[in-house]
Enzyme design. Structure first.
Site, PDB file in Angstrom:
ATOM      1  N   GLU A 100       0.848  -1.182   0.000  1.00 12.36           N
ATOM      2  CA  GLU A 100       0.000   0.000   0.000  1.00 12.36           C
ATOM      3  C   GLU A 100       0.889   1.239   0.000  1.00 12.36           C
ATOM      4  O   GLU A 100       1.955   1.263   0.627  1.00 12.36           O
ATOM      5  CB  GLU A 100      -0.976  -0.007   1.180  1.00 12.36           C
ATOM      6  CG  GLU A 100      -0.342   0.071   2.534  1.00 12.36           C
ATOM      7  CD  GLU A 100      -1.354   0.024   3.688  1.00 12.36           C
ATOM      8  OE1 GLU A 100      -2.075  -0.998   3.815  1.00 12.36           O
ATOM      9  OE2 GLU A 100      -1.404   0.986   4.469  1.00 12.36           O
TER      10      GLU A 100
ATOM     11  N   HIS B 229      -1.113  -6.825  11.185  1.00 12.10           N
ATOM     12  CA  HIS B 229      -2.056  -7.818  10.661  1.00 12.10           C
ATOM     13  C   HIS B 229      -1.845  -9.209  11.263  1.00 12.10           C
ATOM     14  O   HIS B 229      -1.556 -10.158  10.526  1.00 12.10           O
ATOM     15  CB  HIS B 229      -1.910  -7.918   9.135  1.00 12.10           C
ATOM     16  CG  HIS B 229      -2.202  -6.654   8.389  1.00 12.10           C
ATOM     17  ND1 HIS B 229      -1.846  -6.463   7.070  1.00 12.10           N
ATOM     18  CD2 HIS B 229      -2.834  -5.518   8.772  1.00 12.10           C
ATOM     19  CE1 HIS B 229      -2.249  -5.265   6.671  1.00 12.10           C
ATOM     20  NE2 HIS B 229      -2.836  -4.664   7.692  1.00 12.10           N
TER      21      HIS B 229
ATOM     22  N   ASN C  74      -4.824  -6.595   2.799  1.00 16.12           N
ATOM     23  CA  ASN C  74      -5.218  -6.203   4.163  1.00 16.12           C
ATOM     24  C   ASN C  74      -6.376  -7.098   4.622  1.00 16.12           C
ATOM     25  O   ASN C  74      -7.263  -7.416   3.831  1.00 16.12           O
ATOM     26  CB  ASN C  74      -5.649  -4.737   4.167  1.00 16.12           C
ATOM     27  CG  ASN C  74      -4.675  -3.858   3.408  1.00 16.12           C
ATOM     28  OD1 ASN C  74      -4.475  -4.043   2.220  1.00 16.12           O
ATOM     29  ND2 ASN C  74      -4.062  -2.935   4.090  1.00 16.12           N
TER      30      ASN C  74
HETATM   31  P1  FAE Z   1      -9.850  -7.271  16.595  1.00 15.19           P
HETATM   32  O1  FAE Z   1     -10.432  -6.290  15.662  1.00 15.19           O
HETATM   33  O2  FAE Z   1      -8.433  -7.101  17.014  1.00 15.19           O
HETATM   34  O3  FAE Z   1     -10.782  -7.298  17.892  1.00 15.19           O
HETATM   35  C1  FAE Z   1     -10.475  -8.047  19.035  1.00 15.19           C
HETATM   36  C2  FAE Z   1     -11.030  -7.319  20.249  1.00 15.19           C
HETATM   37  O4  FAE Z   1     -10.980  -8.186  21.381  1.00 15.19           O
HETATM   38  C3  FAE Z   1     -10.239  -6.069  20.632  1.00 15.19           C
HETATM   39  O5  FAE Z   1     -11.123  -4.978  20.775  1.00 15.19           O
HETATM   40  C4  FAE Z   1      -9.576  -6.446  21.966  1.00 15.19           C
HETATM   41  O6  FAE Z   1      -9.405  -5.348  22.834  1.00 15.19           O
HETATM   42  C5  FAE Z   1     -10.552  -7.453  22.515  1.00 15.19           C
HETATM   43  N1  FAE Z   1      -9.938  -8.417  23.459  1.00 15.19           N
HETATM   44  C6  FAE Z   1      -8.757  -9.051  23.335  1.00 15.19           C
HETATM   45  N2  FAE Z   1      -8.555  -9.900  24.366  1.00 15.19           N
HETATM   46  C7  FAE Z   1      -9.663  -9.802  25.173  1.00 15.19           C
HETATM   47  C8  FAE Z   1     -10.046 -10.425  26.383  1.00 15.19           C
HETATM   48  N3  FAE Z   1      -9.283 -11.364  26.984  1.00 15.19           N
HETATM   49  N4  FAE Z   1     -11.226 -10.068  26.941  1.00 15.19           N
HETATM   50  C9  FAE Z   1     -12.017  -9.119  26.345  1.00 15.19           C
HETATM   51  N5  FAE Z   1     -11.683  -8.497  25.174  1.00 15.19           N
HETATM   52  C10 FAE Z   1     -10.526  -8.849  24.589  1.00 15.19           C
HETATM   53  O7  FAE Z   1      -9.981  -8.751  16.028  1.00 15.19           O
HETATM   54  N6  FAE Z   1      -6.719  -4.237   8.268  1.00 15.19           N
HETATM   55  C11 FAE Z   1      -7.258  -3.960   7.059  1.00 15.19           C
HETATM   56  O8  FAE Z   1      -7.910  -4.820   6.460  1.00 15.19           O
HETATM   57  N7  FAE Z   1      -7.088  -2.721   6.491  1.00 15.19           N
HETATM   58  C12 FAE Z   1      -6.358  -1.742   7.086  1.00 15.19           C
HETATM   59  O9  FAE Z   1      -6.239  -0.626   6.559  1.00 15.19           O
HETATM   60  C13 FAE Z   1      -5.745  -2.034   8.348  1.00 15.19           C
HETATM   61  N8  FAE Z   1      -4.966  -1.122   8.975  1.00 15.19           N
HETATM   62  C14 FAE Z   1      -4.496  -1.387  10.244  1.00 15.19           C
HETATM   63  C15 FAE Z   1      -3.788  -0.397  10.923  1.00 15.19           C
HETATM   64  C16 FAE Z   1      -3.386  -0.616  12.246  1.00 15.19           C
HETATM   65  C17 FAE Z   1      -2.616   0.442  12.979  1.00 15.19           C
HETATM   66  C18 FAE Z   1      -3.723  -1.843  12.886  1.00 15.19           C
HETATM   67  C19 FAE Z   1      -3.323  -2.097  14.317  1.00 15.19           C
HETATM   68  C20 FAE Z   1      -4.416  -2.820  12.201  1.00 15.19           C
HETATM   69  C21 FAE Z   1      -4.804  -2.613  10.889  1.00 15.19           C
HETATM   70  N9  FAE Z   1      -5.520  -3.574  10.184  1.00 15.19           N
HETATM   71  C22 FAE Z   1      -6.000  -3.306   8.935  1.00 15.19           C
HETATM   72  C23 FAE Z   1      -5.781  -4.905  10.762  1.00 15.19           C
HETATM   73  C24 FAE Z   1      -7.234  -5.092  11.221  1.00 15.19           C
HETATM   74  O10 FAE Z   1      -7.630  -4.004  12.032  1.00 15.19           O
HETATM   75  C25 FAE Z   1      -7.322  -6.424  11.997  1.00 15.19           C
HETATM   76  O11 FAE Z   1      -6.982  -7.458  11.085  1.00 15.19           O
HETATM   77  C26 FAE Z   1      -8.711  -6.683  12.540  1.00 15.19           C
HETATM   78  O12 FAE Z   1      -9.101  -5.673  13.439  1.00 15.19           O
HETATM   79  C27 FAE Z   1      -8.763  -8.027  13.256  1.00 15.19           C
HETATM   80  O13 FAE Z   1     -10.121  -8.318  13.532  1.00 15.19           O
HETATM   81  P2  FAE Z   1     -10.505  -9.379  14.645  1.00 15.19           P
HETATM   82  O14 FAE Z   1     -11.980  -9.489  14.675  1.00 15.19           O
HETATM   83  O15 FAE Z   1      -9.708 -10.604  14.458  1.00 15.19           O
END
Ligand code: FAE
Length: 548
Positions: A404, A489, A527
């Site tokens: 990107e 990621h 992504n």
């Molecule tokens: P996620 O969204 O991480 O949600 C998990 C949740 O569970 C979080 O809110 C945690 O706080 C919570 N949690 C964890 N442990 C516990 C616990 N023990 N008890 C209660 N709550 C808990 O998971 N992806 C893209 O496709 N495009 C982008 O442009 C992109 N940019 C990114 C930029 C940054 C800076 C970051 C950090 C990530 C980026 N990503 C991007 C990755 C994407 O946000 C990530 O793959 C998803 O958010 C993962 O989704 P999940 O549902 O797996």
């Protein structure tokens, strides 16, 4: 409930200064409509679960997988309680700058999860370290350190959607077989990817505005350099409200993407999960969310279902209450790292001993590596830059890299082009429980990033040769070219059809499911969040039809 929906809504409105009709509760129906017409309705679901509570379904985590599960279960008439270790940012008071979230250039306690010093992805500028001391706080971005890698993750109601760049990319169909080999691609591309894209509110930049706005000069320079070296350059869709961004540009609304907001949260404009899936879930009246609640244990209960131990914390991280609740079914949606750590620990400590040996395996970094290039003085990338990337360079087939064209919104001309590459690396690490520390370790080694660097170089060495330019060496340290210490990621750790069946049911236990990025074996070729969302849509449809 700690807040009534009416109170939450009116507070959300006044803080953001939007005027909305009640019809906006439809959430997804409004996306792409009036500017930013998507306040944080999810806080209507704010709650604090009581010790001893019994719930039919508990969802651990409020990111993409958890939000899909909650919405679809609620629409099927099932009451759902979600627990989230981070804050409900819609209920947080603004800081001294009048905003809930700080800019990328001024991180403070709101920016980082429980750190006393910032850990900015770009640690240096012109070689000088830019990290600084902050107060330990339940901030929005976690830089979770393992021995060989720092894993950046969102913390709060909405998970990664709160901090990410919103790049919403569906993998090329021909690459899907390598991403999720046990999943029917035809079904994904005809039904679940379209469903996910629609519900997330994915859209694309207006090409005419892209050509004229100074905020995407950096992307246009990226395009010129890619194309002069013969690489395919493409626009990349995003969940940012593009109409809102154009209104930012003409000065008619408060700026967000055009005011250096992204990885520490966007105050306006980005269609985060609390404005899409979670808004719709809250509108059903069947979903409640306890924020600042961390799940620490899940074990079968004698009377049926599962006993789940929750630690309620304050914003300084102190445990203020420990609660045990009973849930008929539990969805692990704590993200790749969160879910993997929980499952590995629960298996090793005897809470869930029948989980199989695949738990904790198959973790990858989506091949992330970052790099900057130094441009000539006649190729400025702009002193203003949108924080939302909108384009990429595709050399996946020939060189194993998709990059990107990323912003470097420093607020001044940097003469740099900056990139986040996603590469086809086969490296996979495993989580394991360390009984001496009581923590979960990850076997990733920093040296493994060399594979990703080699693939990324298939793009950037060639561009540098064509342009007569060099790599920047001042962004990740002194004389350091590659950002090889991190991933945005994380993927895998409870891989589909290995640790679970082909729909996310954990082997060994009825009523335990995984529904987040841990199902995906290490790489999505682009992504990841659209694929995480689409897979969750596929799996929950089957689970509702057969298990509930
Ligand atoms: P996620 O969204 O991480 O949600 C998990 C949740 O569970 C979080 O809110 C945690 O706080 C919570 N949690 C964890 N442990 C516990 C616990 N023990 N008890 C209660 N709550 C808990 O998971 N992806 C893209 O496709 N495009 C982008 O442009 C992109 N940019 C990114 C930029 C940054 C800076 C970051 C950090 C990530 C980026 N990503 C991007 C990755 C994407 O946000 C990530 O793959 C998803 O958010 C993962 O989704 P999940 O549902 O797996």
């Amino acid at each position: 409930m700690s807040n009534t929906p009416r109170e939450d809504r009116s507070r959300g409105l006044s803080r953001r200064g939007f005027v909305l009709g009640a019809g906006s509760l439809a959430g997804v129906g409004m996306l792409g409509g009036a500017f930013g017409a998507s306040p944080t309705w999810a806080s209507a679901a704010a709650s604090s679960i009581g010790n001893g509570a019994q719930v039919p379904v508990l969802v651990i985590g409020t990111g993409y997988g958890g939000s899909v599960a909650a919405l679809r279960l609620a629409q099927a008439g099932i009451n759902v309680h979600m627990v989230e270790m981070g804050q409900d940012w819609a209920t947080v008071a603004p800081g001294s700058d009048g905003k809930i979230h700080p800019k990328i250039t001024s991180p403070d306690h709101r920016a980082f999860w429980m750190r006393t010093r910032t850990k900015q992805p770009l640690s240096n500028f012109l070689g000088f370290p830019i990290d600084k001391d902050i107060t330990k706080h339940a901030g929005i971005l976690d830089a979770e350190d393992f021995a060989g890698i720092s894993v950046y993750q969102g913390r709060g109601v909405g998970g990664g959607s709160l901090v990410n760049g919103g790049m919403a990319v569906t993998p090329k169909r021909e690459n899907f077989g390598a991403v999720l080999p046990s999943v029917d691609a035809a079904e994904m591309y005809s039904t679940y990817y379209p469903r996910a894209n629609a519900a997330l509110g994915v859209g694309s930049v207006d090409p005419a505005w892209f050509e004229r706005t100074s905020y995407y000069q950096y992307s246009r320079v990226g395009r010129k350099h890619a194309q002069r070296s013969g690489f395919a350059w493409t626009f990349v869709p995003d969940v940012y409200d593009w109409n809102y961004m154009m209104a930012e540009d003409n000065g008619s609304v408060p700026k967000s993407a055009l005011a250096q907001e992204v990885i520490y949260g966007n105050n306006y404009g980005k269609k985060t999960l609390p404005k899409t899936y979670l808004a719709q879930a809250a509108a059903t009246g069947k979903v409640t969310i306890s924020s600042l609640h961390r799940a620490t244990s899940v074990r079968p209960a004698a009377a049926g279902g599962y006993d789940v131990v929750l630690e309620q914390i304050n914003t300084a991280g102190d445990v203020v209450a420990t609660k045990t609740v009973n849930a008929g079914k539990v969805f692990f949606a704590a993200g790749s790292v969160g879910t993997s750590k929980l499952l590995v620990k629960l298996k090793a400590t005897g809470a869930l001993p029948a989980l199989n040996g695949e738990v904790g395996q198959g973790w990858g970094d989506n091949g992330n590596v970052m790099v900057g290039r130094a441009n000539h003085m006649w190729d400025p990338t702009g002193d203003v830059q949108s924080t939302i990337p909108c384009s990429g360079i595709d050399n996946w087939d020939a060189g194993g890299a998709f990059a990107e064209v990323a912003p470097l919104p420093a607020g001044l001309e940097t003469f740099a082009s900056f990139y986040l590459a996603i590469t086809k690396t086969q490296r996979r690490a495993a989580f394991s429980y360390n009984s001496a520390t009581g923590k979960v370790d990850l076997s990733w080694q920093t040296a493994w990033k060399q594979d990703s660097i080699t693939m990324a170089k298939t793009i950037f060495d060639k561009i540098n040769r064509t342009e007569g330019t060099i790599y920047r060496t001042d962004l990740f340290g002194t004389n350091k070219i590659w950002g090889d210490h991190l991933t945005y990621h994380p993927l895998g750790g409870a891989v589909l059809n290995k640790a679970t069946d082909n729909y996310g049911r954990l082997h060994g236990y009825n009523g335990l499911y995984v529904i987040d990025g841990s199902l995906i074996p290490g790489n999505t070729s682009v992504n990841p969040f659209v694929t995480i969302t689409a897979l969750a849509e596929r799996n929950i449809e089957r689970i509702i039809a057969t298990d509930l």
